[in-house]
Design a protein around this motif. Structure first.
Motif, short mmCIF file in Angstrom:
data_model
loop_
_atom_site.label_atom_id
_atom_site.label_comp_id
_atom_site.label_asym_id
_atom_site.label_seq_id
_atom_site.Cartn_x
_atom_site.Cartn_y
_atom_site.Cartn_z
N ASP A 178 -4.17 5.36 -10.07
CA ASP A 178 -3.70 4.02 -9.73
C ASP A 178 -3.04 3.32 -10.90
O ASP A 178 -2.00 2.67 -10.75
CB ASP A 178 -4.87 3.16 -9.23
CG ASP A 178 -5.41 3.62 -7.89
OD1 ASP A 178 -4.83 4.53 -7.29
OD2 ASP A 178 -6.43 3.05 -7.45
N LYS A 179 -3.64 3.44 -12.08
CA LYS A 179 -3.12 2.76 -13.27
C LYS A 179 -1.72 3.26 -13.63
O LYS A 179 -0.83 2.48 -13.94
CB LYS A 179 -4.10 3.00 -14.42
CG LYS A 179 -4.08 1.99 -15.51
CD LYS A 179 -4.70 0.69 -15.08
CE LYS A 179 -5.09 -0.11 -16.29
NZ LYS A 179 -5.07 -1.53 -16.07
N GLU A 180 -1.53 4.57 -13.56
CA GLU A 180 -0.22 5.15 -13.87
C GLU A 180 0.83 4.75 -12.83
O GLU A 180 1.97 4.45 -13.18
CB GLU A 180 -0.31 6.67 -13.96
CG GLU A 180 0.98 7.32 -14.40
CD GLU A 180 0.88 8.82 -14.54
OE1 GLU A 180 1.93 9.44 -14.80
OE2 GLU A 180 -0.22 9.38 -14.37
N ALA A 181 0.43 4.71 -11.57
CA ALA A 181 1.36 4.31 -10.52
C ALA A 181 1.79 2.87 -10.71
O ALA A 181 2.98 2.53 -10.58
CB ALA A 181 0.72 4.51 -9.15
N ARG A 182 0.83 1.99 -11.02
CA ARG A 182 1.17 0.58 -11.25
C ARG A 182 2.06 0.42 -12.47
O ARG A 182 3.00 -0.39 -12.47
CB ARG A 182 -0.11 -0.24 -11.38
CG ARG A 182 -0.81 -0.38 -10.05
CD ARG A 182 -2.09 -1.15 -10.02
NE ARG A 182 -2.38 -1.99 -11.16
CZ ARG A 182 -3.59 -2.40 -11.48
NH1 ARG A 182 -4.62 -2.01 -10.74
NH2 ARG A 182 -3.79 -3.18 -12.51
N MET A 183 1.77 1.18 -13.53
CA MET A 183 2.59 1.09 -14.74
C MET A 183 4.00 1.61 -14.47
O MET A 183 4.98 1.01 -14.93
CB MET A 183 1.93 1.88 -15.88
CG MET A 183 2.67 1.81 -17.19
SD MET A 183 2.76 0.13 -17.85
CE MET A 183 4.04 0.35 -19.09
N SER A 184 4.12 2.67 -13.71
CA SER A 184 5.45 3.22 -13.38
C SER A 184 6.27 2.19 -12.60
O SER A 184 7.45 1.96 -12.90
CB SER A 184 5.31 4.49 -12.55
OG SER A 184 4.73 5.51 -13.30
N LEU A 185 5.65 1.58 -11.60
CA LEU A 185 6.35 0.58 -10.80
C LEU A 185 6.71 -0.64 -11.64
O LEU A 185 7.85 -1.11 -11.62
CB LEU A 185 5.51 0.17 -9.60
CG LEU A 185 6.09 -0.92 -8.70
CD1 LEU A 185 7.42 -0.49 -8.11
CD2 LEU A 185 5.11 -1.29 -7.61
N THR A 228 0.86 -1.17 0.00
CA THR A 228 0.00 0.00 0.00
C THR A 228 0.90 1.23 0.00
O THR A 228 1.80 1.34 0.83
CB THR A 228 -0.91 0.02 1.25
OG1 THR A 228 -1.70 -1.17 1.24
CG2 THR A 228 -1.80 1.24 1.27
N ILE A 229 0.64 2.13 -0.95
CA ILE A 229 1.44 3.34 -1.07
C ILE A 229 0.52 4.55 -1.00
O ILE A 229 -0.49 4.60 -1.70
CB ILE A 229 2.21 3.37 -2.41
CG1 ILE A 229 3.14 2.17 -2.52
CG2 ILE A 229 3.00 4.66 -2.55
CD1 ILE A 229 3.79 2.04 -3.88
N ASN A 230 0.88 5.52 -0.18
CA ASN A 230 0.14 6.77 -0.11
C ASN A 230 0.84 7.79 -1.00
O ASN A 230 1.98 8.17 -0.74
CB ASN A 230 0.08 7.29 1.33
CG ASN A 230 -0.71 6.37 2.23
OD1 ASN A 230 -1.77 5.88 1.83
ND2 ASN A 230 -0.20 6.12 3.42
N ILE A 231 0.15 8.19 -2.06
CA ILE A 231 0.69 9.15 -3.01
C ILE A 231 -0.02 10.48 -2.78
O ILE A 231 -1.25 10.53 -2.76
CB ILE A 231 0.48 8.68 -4.46
CG1 ILE A 231 1.18 7.33 -4.68
CG2 ILE A 231 1.00 9.72 -5.45
CD1 ILE A 231 0.88 6.69 -6.01
N PRO A 232 0.74 11.56 -2.62
CA PRO A 232 0.10 12.86 -2.39
C PRO A 232 -0.85 13.22 -3.53
O PRO A 232 -0.57 12.93 -4.70
CB PRO A 232 1.27 13.84 -2.34
CG PRO A 232 2.46 13.00 -2.03
CD PRO A 232 2.19 11.65 -2.63
N ASN A 233 -1.97 13.84 -3.20
CA ASN A 233 -2.94 14.27 -4.21
C ASN A 233 -2.32 15.22 -5.22
O ASN A 233 -2.73 15.28 -6.37
CB ASN A 233 -4.15 14.92 -3.56
CG ASN A 233 -4.96 13.92 -2.76
OD1 ASN A 233 -4.96 12.73 -3.05
ND2 ASN A 233 -5.65 14.41 -1.74
N THR A 234 -1.33 15.97 -4.80
CA THR A 234 -0.68 16.94 -5.68
C THR A 234 0.13 16.26 -6.79
O THR A 234 0.48 16.90 -7.77
CB THR A 234 0.24 17.87 -4.89
OG1 THR A 234 1.20 17.08 -4.18
CG2 THR A 234 -0.55 18.72 -3.92
#
Length: 80
Positions: free
Chosen positions: A16-23, A5-11
């Motif tokens: 979610d899709k972009e974060a998963r693709m980046s990782l 579980t990762i907390n990404i700042p709203n800013t």
């Protein structure tokens, strides 16, 4: 399979899709995941994941230049 579980700042304006693709693309680039594993993590088919890698500046085939040069030399020595 591990869960994270990762907390990404709203800013950051990252969904979610972009974060998963980046990782997934970074782990694939580093050789930590196979193409299939990375595609699954990102939530895409292998074909779509391969196409998206370019948008993340990740080479589909990560073959070091020195190894490629050596393979070419070996092929030339053994050609008929």
């Amino acid at each position: 399979m591990k869960s994270l579980t990762i907390n990404i700042p709203n800013t950051a304006d990252v969904d979610d899709k972009e974060a998963r693709m980046s990782l997934a693309s970074k782990l694939y680039e580093r050789g930590k995941l196979t193409l299939g594993q990375a595609a699954e993590l990102a939530g895409y088919s292998k074909e779509t994941f391969m196409e998206l890698l370019a948008e993340y500046n990740v080479a589909l085939i990560n073959y070091p230049a020195d190894e490629l040069d050596e393979d070419i030399k070996n092929a030339q020595r053994h050609s008929i």
